[in-house]
Design a protein around this motif. Structure first.
Motif, PDB file in Angstrom:
ATOM      1  N   GLU A  26     -16.785   3.627  -1.192  1.00 25.42           N
ATOM      2  CA  GLU A  26     -18.194   3.589  -1.392  1.00 25.42           C
ATOM      3  C   GLU A  26     -18.760   2.421  -0.561  1.00 25.42           C
ATOM      4  OE1 GLU A  26     -21.425   4.126  -3.897  1.00 25.42           O
ATOM      5  OE2 GLU A  26     -19.992   5.384  -3.347  1.00 25.42           O
ATOM      6  N   TYR A  27     -18.063   1.275  -0.867  1.00 23.64           N
ATOM      7  CA  TYR A  27     -18.646   0.196   0.259  1.00 23.64           C
ATOM      8  C   TYR A  27     -19.015   0.610   1.692  1.00 23.64           C
ATOM      9  CZ  TYR A  27     -18.246  -3.622  -3.379  1.00 23.64           C
ATOM     10  OH  TYR A  27     -18.283  -4.345  -4.407  1.00 23.64           O
ATOM     11  N   GLU A  28     -18.334   1.378   2.450  1.00 26.52           N
ATOM     12  CA  GLU A  28     -18.549   1.902   3.453  1.00 26.52           C
ATOM     13  C   GLU A  28     -19.777   2.603   3.795  1.00 26.52           C
ATOM     14  OE1 GLU A  28     -14.945   3.597   4.839  1.00 26.52           O
ATOM     15  OE2 GLU A  28     -13.849   1.809   5.422  1.00 26.52           O
ATOM     16  N   ARG A  29     -19.965   3.459   2.730  1.00 23.35           N
ATOM     17  CA  ARG A  29     -21.026   4.363   2.564  1.00 23.35           C
ATOM     18  C   ARG A  29     -22.433   3.413   2.232  1.00 23.35           C
ATOM     19  NH1 ARG A  29     -17.623   8.167  -0.165  1.00 23.35           N
ATOM     20  NH2 ARG A  29     -17.991   7.235  -2.083  1.00 23.35           N
ATOM     21  N   ARG A  30     -22.220   2.347   1.543  1.00 23.31           N
ATOM     22  CA  ARG A  30     -23.200   1.607   1.418  1.00 23.31           C
ATOM     23  C   ARG A  30     -23.538   0.406   2.665  1.00 23.31           C
ATOM     24  NH1 ARG A  30     -23.710  -0.165  -4.915  1.00 23.31           N
ATOM     25  NH2 ARG A  30     -22.858   1.900  -5.776  1.00 23.31           N
ATOM     26  N   GLY A  31     -22.606   0.652   3.520  1.00 21.10           N
ATOM     27  CA  GLY A  31     -22.536  -0.442   4.729  1.00 21.10           C
ATOM     28  C   GLY A  31     -22.474  -1.788   4.292  1.00 21.10           C
ATOM     29  N   GLU A  32     -21.597  -2.073   3.423  1.00 19.08           N
ATOM     30  CA  GLU A  32     -21.479  -3.459   2.972  1.00 19.08           C
ATOM     31  C   GLU A  32     -19.921  -3.733   2.871  1.00 19.08           C
ATOM     32  OE1 GLU A  32     -22.809  -3.525  -0.962  1.00 19.08           O
ATOM     33  OE2 GLU A  32     -24.674  -2.914  -0.677  1.00 19.08           O
ATOM     34  N   PRO A  33     -19.485  -5.022   3.158  1.00 20.31           N
ATOM     35  CA  PRO A  33     -18.033  -5.533   3.214  1.00 20.31           C
ATOM     36  C   PRO A  33     -17.249  -5.240   1.904  1.00 20.31           C
ATOM     37  CG  PRO A  33     -19.456  -7.426   3.456  1.00 20.31           C
ATOM     38  CD  PRO A  33     -20.391  -6.232   3.446  1.00 20.31           C
ATOM     39  N   PHE A  34     -16.160  -4.841   1.974  1.00 17.54           N
ATOM     40  CA  PHE A  34     -15.289  -4.622   0.701  1.00 17.54           C
ATOM     41  C   PHE A  34     -14.829  -5.877   0.498  1.00 17.54           C
ATOM     42  CE2 PHE A  34     -11.420  -2.608  -0.997  1.00 17.54           C
ATOM     43  CZ  PHE A  34     -11.919  -2.320  -2.413  1.00 17.54           C
ATOM     44  N   PRO A  35     -14.976  -6.295  -0.827  1.00 13.57           N
ATOM     45  CA  PRO A  35     -14.614  -7.645  -1.237  1.00 13.57           C
ATOM     46  C   PRO A  35     -13.206  -7.953  -1.343  1.00 13.57           C
ATOM     47  CG  PRO A  35     -15.626  -6.530  -3.167  1.00 13.57           C
ATOM     48  CD  PRO A  35     -15.831  -5.697  -1.945  1.00 13.57           C
ATOM     49  N   MET A  36     -12.454  -6.666  -1.382  1.00 13.09           N
ATOM     50  CA  MET A  36     -10.874  -6.875  -1.827  1.00 13.09           C
ATOM     51  C   MET A  36     -10.120  -6.274  -0.697  1.00 13.09           C
ATOM     52  SD  MET A  36     -10.777  -5.570  -5.730  1.00 13.09           S
ATOM     53  CE  MET A  36      -9.290  -6.441  -5.804  1.00 13.09           C
ATOM     54  N   GLU A  37     -10.687  -6.504   0.676  1.00  7.40           N
ATOM     55  CA  GLU A  37      -9.935  -5.934   1.810  1.00  7.40           C
ATOM     56  C   GLU A  37      -8.684  -6.306   2.073  1.00  7.40           C
ATOM     57  OE1 GLU A  37      -9.433  -3.265   4.598  1.00  7.40           O
ATOM     58  OE2 GLU A  37     -11.165  -3.346   3.721  1.00  7.40           O
ATOM     59  N   GLU A  38      -8.843  -7.591   1.869  1.00  9.37           N
ATOM     60  CA  GLU A  38      -7.553  -8.463   2.144  1.00  9.37           C
ATOM     61  C   GLU A  38      -6.330  -8.256   1.296  1.00  9.37           C
ATOM     62  OE1 GLU A  38      -6.519 -10.096   4.830  1.00  9.37           O
ATOM     63  OE2 GLU A  38      -8.576  -9.498   5.638  1.00  9.37           O
ATOM     64  N   TRP A  39      -6.801  -8.100  -0.165  1.00  7.45           N
ATOM     65  CA  TRP A  39      -6.161  -7.675  -1.117  1.00  7.45           C
ATOM     66  C   TRP A  39      -5.484  -6.359  -0.883  1.00  7.45           C
ATOM     67  CZ3 TRP A  39      -4.921  -4.894  -5.494  1.00  7.45           C
ATOM     68  CH2 TRP A  39      -3.986  -5.631  -6.322  1.00  7.45           C
ATOM     69  N   LEU A  40      -6.243  -5.450  -0.339  1.00 11.76           N
ATOM     70  CA  LEU A  40      -5.747  -4.241  -0.157  1.00 11.76           C
ATOM     71  C   LEU A  40      -4.783  -4.006   1.200  1.00 11.76           C
ATOM     72  CD1 LEU A  40      -5.828  -1.052  -0.976  1.00 11.76           C
ATOM     73  CD2 LEU A  40      -7.926  -1.017   0.595  1.00 11.76           C
ATOM     74  N   LYS A  41      -4.901  -4.895   2.133  1.00 13.03           N
ATOM     75  CA  LYS A  41      -3.868  -4.888   3.058  1.00 13.03           C
ATOM     76  C   LYS A  41      -2.626  -5.331   2.579  1.00 13.03           C
ATOM     77  CE  LYS A  41      -7.622  -5.479   6.739  1.00 13.03           C
ATOM     78  NZ  LYS A  41      -8.212  -6.463   8.027  1.00 13.03           N
ATOM     79  N   ARG A  42      -2.843  -6.221   1.670  1.00 13.15           N
ATOM     80  CA  ARG A  42      -1.222  -7.062   1.265  1.00 13.15           C
ATOM     81  C   ARG A  42      -0.572  -5.864   0.496  1.00 13.15           C
ATOM     82  NH1 ARG A  42      -4.685 -11.649   0.800  1.00 13.15           N
ATOM     83  NH2 ARG A  42      -4.677 -11.321  -1.509  1.00 13.15           N
ATOM     84  N   TRP A  43      -1.245  -4.944   0.096  1.00 11.91           N
ATOM     85  CA  TRP A  43      -0.540  -3.961  -0.891  1.00 11.91           C
ATOM     86  C   TRP A  43       0.742  -3.483  -0.457  1.00 11.91           C
ATOM     87  CZ3 TRP A  43      -3.299  -1.889  -5.542  1.00 11.91           C
ATOM     88  CH2 TRP A  43      -2.767  -1.121  -6.241  1.00 11.91           C
ATOM     89  N   ARG A  44       2.033  -3.506  -1.198  1.00 10.30           N
ATOM     90  CA  ARG A  44       3.113  -2.992  -0.721  1.00 10.30           C
ATOM     91  C   ARG A  44       3.170  -1.520  -1.082  1.00 10.30           C
ATOM     92  NH1 ARG A  44       7.313  -6.794  -3.904  1.00 10.30           N
ATOM     93  NH2 ARG A  44       8.715  -5.258  -2.881  1.00 10.30           N
ATOM     94  N   THR A  45       3.652  -0.673  -0.117  1.00  7.91           N
ATOM     95  CA  THR A  45       3.333   0.652  -0.526  1.00  7.91           C
ATOM     96  C   THR A  45       4.823   1.327  -0.488  1.00  7.91           C
ATOM     97  OG1 THR A  45       3.422   1.018   2.037  1.00  7.91           O
ATOM     98  CG2 THR A  45       1.248   0.843   1.015  1.00  7.91           C
ATOM     99  N   GLU A  46       5.814   0.615  -0.357  1.00  7.96           N
ATOM    100  CA  GLU A  46       7.205   1.116  -0.379  1.00  7.96           C
ATOM    101  C   GLU A  46       7.720   1.675  -1.689  1.00  7.96           C
ATOM    102  OE1 GLU A  46       7.861  -3.514  -0.551  1.00  7.96           O
ATOM    103  OE2 GLU A  46       6.632  -2.105   0.323  1.00  7.96           O
ATOM    104  N   GLN A  47       6.758   1.098  -2.696  1.00  2.55           N
ATOM    105  CA  GLN A  47       7.231   1.995  -3.934  1.00  2.55           C
ATOM    106  C   GLN A  47       6.588   3.265  -4.307  1.00  2.55           C
ATOM    107  OE1 GLN A  47       6.314  -0.980  -7.251  1.00  2.55           O
ATOM    108  NE2 GLN A  47       8.384  -1.884  -6.693  1.00  2.55           N
ATOM    109  N   GLY A  48       5.861   3.830  -3.357  1.00  2.00           N
ATOM    110  CA  GLY A  48       5.177   5.238  -3.312  1.00  2.00           C
ATOM    111  C   GLY A  48       3.979   5.184  -4.138  1.00  2.00           C
ATOM    112  N   ASP A  49       3.369   6.367  -4.308  1.00  2.00           N
ATOM    113  CA  ASP A  49       2.148   6.567  -4.947  1.00  2.00           C
ATOM    114  C   ASP A  49       2.220   6.628  -6.557  1.00  2.00           C
ATOM    115  OD1 ASP A  49      -0.428   7.122  -5.889  1.00  2.00           O
ATOM    116  OD2 ASP A  49      -0.495   9.074  -4.799  1.00  2.00           O
ATOM    117  N   ILE A  50       1.761   5.676  -7.227  1.00  2.00           N
ATOM    118  CA  ILE A  50       2.036   5.723  -8.603  1.00  2.00           C
ATOM    119  C   ILE A  50       0.977   6.766  -9.463  1.00  2.00           C
ATOM    120  CG2 ILE A  50       0.018   4.135  -9.527  1.00  2.00           C
ATOM    121  CD1 ILE A  50       3.686   3.800 -10.631  1.00  2.00           C
TER     122      ILE A  50
END
Length: 286
Positions: free
Chosen positions: A185-209
């Motif tokens: 949604e932020y990309e559609r609005r042409g705005e930076p996503f304020p939680m981008e760094e937080w999302l990059k740090r997300w651990r994915t090894e536990q799978g999709d909840i």
């Protein structure tokens, strides 16, 4: 009945759902297992004289205000916060804390509250505690044990007449897909996503909840109450922190639900659900 480990958990996990059901006339009880006594001051504005030395009292005051905002009843179970051990290796848990109390003791106390309040639905955390805080994991263990024991007249007969809770849910709030849709949604609005760094740090090894989610409750009208209840926990919640990084209008448009997993049921229901009371006869729901 929503069972939580600490004051503030009820405002960050399933809060809009509880506010919605309370507003619709259902009786909603939050049971807080510990006093949150070992919580640090996480909001710099509250790190002032007179707060840290009376933290147990302050957290009770914050909890009362949050419950008022959500429109729910609240009960303390009376155990002592275990704190979140940090370090490598992690230090031992403090003597007498909730996570070290024999399971039977908090189970009996929660059974007593269940038999008194007589809920049709309970919510709690999954086996990972939502995140691996020792009190959250213990909250899961106690909730599941009490769900089973409350309906058995041979267990804890001194705790009142047996009562069978019809459904037990796990609350799921840490959902990667939700943040990914916010970012889109932020990309559609042409705005930076304020939680981008937080999302990059997300651990994915536990799978999709989301693969575990059975039930999505539409409650976006109550997101403002959720946020107000969070802010009531002023020692724990920084009003400039990540909880409030994504504006309400985006949240309400992109992801208007809160998510739950039907863990145990004594009634027949169809999955997916949009109501925690699905399958429970109308005459039973209060």
């Amino acid at each position: 009945m929503a069972v939580h480990a600490h004051p503030d958990d009820e405002s960050s996990k399933g809060a809009a759902m509880t506010a919605r059901y309370a507003a619709e006339g259902h009786e909603v009880l939050v049971v807080t297992l510990t006093g949150g006594e070992r919580g640090d001051i996480l909001n710099p504005a509250m790190d002032i004289p007179g707060i840290r030395d009376r933290m147990p009292e302050v957290r009770r005051e914050e909890m009362a205000e949050a419950a008022r905002i959500l429109g729910v009843q609240q009960r303390w179970l009376g155990f002592v916060d275990s704190g979140l051990p940090e370090g490598d290796p992690k230090p031992p848990l403090p003597e007498g804390c909730f996570a070290l109390v024999p399971l039977e003791e908090p189970t009996r106390k929660l059974v007593e509250v269940i038999r008194e309040f007589r809920p049709h639905v309970m919510t709690t955390y999954d086996e990972n505690g939502g995140y691996p805080h020792p009190d959250h994991i213990r909250c899961h263990e106690v909730s599941v044990a009490a769900y089973e024991a409350a309906g058995d007249p041979d267990r804890f007969p001194e705790a009142g007449p047996a009562w069978k809770v019809q459904k037990l849910y796990y609350s799921h709030g840490f959902i990667r897909k939700r943040l990914e849709l916010f970012r889109e949604e932020y990309e559609r609005r042409g705005e930076p996503f304020p939680m981008e760094e937080w999302l990059k740090r997300w651990r994915t090894e536990q799978g999709d909840i989301m693969a575990r989610v059975t039930t999505q409750i539409t409650c976006s009208d109550y997101f403002p109450k959720r946020d107000d209840a969070l802010r009531a926990h002023a020692t724990q919640i920084d009003p400039n922190g990540s909880f409030f990084a994504v504006p309400l209008d985006i949240q309400q448009k992109v992801w208007p639900t809160e998510e739950f997993e039907l863990a145990k049921t004594r009634v027949h229901t169809a999955i997916p659900e949009t109501d925690l009371f699905a399958g429970i006869e109308d005459g039973q729901v209060r």
